[in-house]
Design an enzyme around this catalytic site. Sequence first.
Site, PDB file in Angstrom:
ATOM      1  CG  ASP A  44      -0.175   0.212   2.529  1.00  9.38           C
ATOM      2  OD1 ASP A  44       1.079   0.285   2.515  1.00  9.38           O
ATOM      3  OD2 ASP A  44      -0.832   0.319   3.574  1.00  9.38           O
ATOM      4  CG  ASP A  84       1.618   3.029   4.703  1.00  5.55           C
ATOM      5  OD1 ASP A  84       0.524   2.579   5.039  1.00  5.55           O
ATOM      6  OD2 ASP A  84       2.561   2.308   4.299  1.00  5.55           O
ATOM      7  CG  ASP A  88      -3.239   3.178   6.182  1.00  6.10           C
ATOM      8  OD1 ASP A  88      -4.166   3.837   6.675  1.00  6.10           O
ATOM      9  OD2 ASP A  88      -2.765   2.150   6.702  1.00  6.10           O
TER      10      ASP A  88
HETATM   11  N1  DCP Z   1       2.303  -0.358  11.681  1.00  2.00           N
HETATM   12  C1  DCP Z   1       2.532  -1.054  12.864  1.00  2.00           C
HETATM   13  N2  DCP Z   1       1.623  -1.975  13.297  1.00  2.00           N
HETATM   14  C2  DCP Z   1       0.516  -2.230  12.564  1.00  2.00           C
HETATM   15  C3  DCP Z   1       0.276  -1.548  11.364  1.00  2.00           C
HETATM   16  C4  DCP Z   1       1.197  -0.611  10.949  1.00  2.00           C
HETATM   17  O1  DCP Z   1       3.535  -0.839  13.533  1.00  2.00           O
HETATM   18  N3  DCP Z   1      -0.350  -3.162  12.991  1.00  2.00           N
HETATM   19  C5  DCP Z   1       3.285   0.620  11.230  1.00  2.00           C
HETATM   20  C6  DCP Z   1       4.554  -0.013  10.824  1.00  2.00           C
HETATM   21  C7  DCP Z   1       4.419  -0.165   9.353  1.00  2.00           C
HETATM   22  C8  DCP Z   1       3.657   1.078   9.000  1.00  2.00           C
HETATM   23  O2  DCP Z   1       2.790   1.286  10.095  1.00  2.00           O
HETATM   24  O3  DCP Z   1       5.657  -0.246   8.728  1.00  2.00           O
HETATM   25  C9  DCP Z   1       2.877   0.969   7.754  1.00  2.00           C
HETATM   26  O4  DCP Z   1       2.104  -0.220   7.702  1.00  2.00           O
HETATM   27  P1  DCP Z   1       2.133  -1.172   6.438  1.00  2.00           P
HETATM   28  O5  DCP Z   1       1.298  -2.362   6.788  1.00  2.00           O
HETATM   29  O6  DCP Z   1       1.748  -0.418   5.218  1.00  2.00           O
HETATM   30  O7  DCP Z   1       3.664  -1.635   6.376  1.00  2.00           O
HETATM   31  P2  DCP Z   1       4.819  -1.260   5.363  1.00  2.00           P
HETATM   32  O8  DCP Z   1       4.524   0.033   4.691  1.00  2.00           O
HETATM   33  O9  DCP Z   1       6.065  -1.363   6.161  1.00  2.00           O
HETATM   34  O10 DCP Z   1       4.780  -2.466   4.347  1.00  2.00           O
HETATM   35  P3  DCP Z   1       4.331  -2.457   2.802  1.00  2.00           P
HETATM   36  O11 DCP Z   1       5.539  -2.006   2.070  1.00  2.00           O
HETATM   37  O12 DCP Z   1       3.965  -3.867   2.479  1.00  2.00           O
HETATM   38  O13 DCP Z   1       3.173  -1.517   2.663  1.00  2.00           O
HETATM   39 MG    MG Z   2       2.798   0.323   3.550  1.00  4.72          MG
END
Ligand code: DCP
Ligand code: MG
Length: 340
Positions: free
Chosen positions: A190, A192, A265
């Site tokens: 996604d 963010d 997000d």
């Molecule tokens: N986050 C967290 N715990 C959660 C959800 C989110 O600590 N339950 C924080 C850490 C994540 C960030 O928010 O890195 C963004 O959530 P994502 O699920 O989008 O994670 P990423 O951006 O790191 O992964 P991707 O590249 O797959 O979107």
């Molecule tokens: Mg993300």
Amino acid sequence: QAGEPEVEVFSVPSYACQRRTSLENHNAPLTDALSLLAENAELNDEEGRGVAFRRAAALLKTLPSAVMSASQLRGLPCLGEHSLREILETGTSTEVESTKGSERFKALKVLTGIFGVGAKTADRWIREGIHDLHQLRASGQHYADINQPVTRAEADAIEAIVEKAVSSVLRGAQIVLTGGFRRGKPSGHDVDFLITHPEEGREEGLMPKVVSWLEKTTRNSYLESKDGPGRPPSNMDRFERCLSIFKLPGAAETPQRAWRAVRVDLVVSPISQFAFALLGWTGSKLFERELRRWAGHERGMSLSSHALYDNKQVNEGAASEEEIFAHLGLEFVPPSERNA
Ligand code: DCP
Ligand code: MG
């Protein structure tokens, strides 16, 4: 001694937030195996096992070179009971192989690969005898959007749209790309964003305005909002949050459509909490978990995406991520080194 091969014994601090973890991974075969076991545990609701595998994988990701023998890992935390030795010696492990071959794991992977389908829904379908997309279609469900990674270029295109939306509805409001893209990842599941305004309080009520601007102005690039006002706040934090779906033209994933859906997000934070929100939303998930564990276990503090409280419940304010690391007694780790 002459002839003795030089074997480096790795030594690593136990918390991921004490280490630097870039995207360069010298132990991908090992971390892939451990991530697969973590994923399987998570898909089966075994959180503890999932975290143990994630910690072990994170530890190997931080090493400066490829592991050649298990003796190099002696004494390292988190690497005990796993099939690591077996993987090192044979290139795989019985647990990894049986997981890969398991019908349930394969079905969970295929079904959670559908846009918006999580472990719970997939599990229900499997219990109803639905294991693949063919059976899903036959059951009358229409889920055509298969998850496809979002590229950096797509993230940049979406950033330009969100930037325009935010500055149009509130002068001076600012957005920051967070999540995996802030850590330098070339793709993600996604996109963010964190939104704020330099004057405390001005950010109040911003989210509904941004969402309706997007709905009105970018009819073609904005699809729907699944969260936001009306929905109870997630247990993760108390910021205004909105999970939306953008539809991007081009790269069609089904022949019937000329666009594809991308998850976006959006999170709004008051400027007084911005540093905490930025740190909390940059990830990785394991890095965040380790920061909170470090704060609690090693410092008697409590860290969230809003604040840091010390053991006397005094709020330690911070204007930057650097200040938060300093309060925690940690060396600063830049976003690109938080890929644990
Ligand atoms: N986050 C967290 N715990 C959660 C959800 C989110 O600590 N339950 C924080 C850490 C994540 C960030 O928010 O890195 C963004 O959530 P994502 O699920 O989008 O994670 P990423 O951006 O790191 O992964 P991707 O590249 O797959 O979107
Ligand atoms: Mg993300």
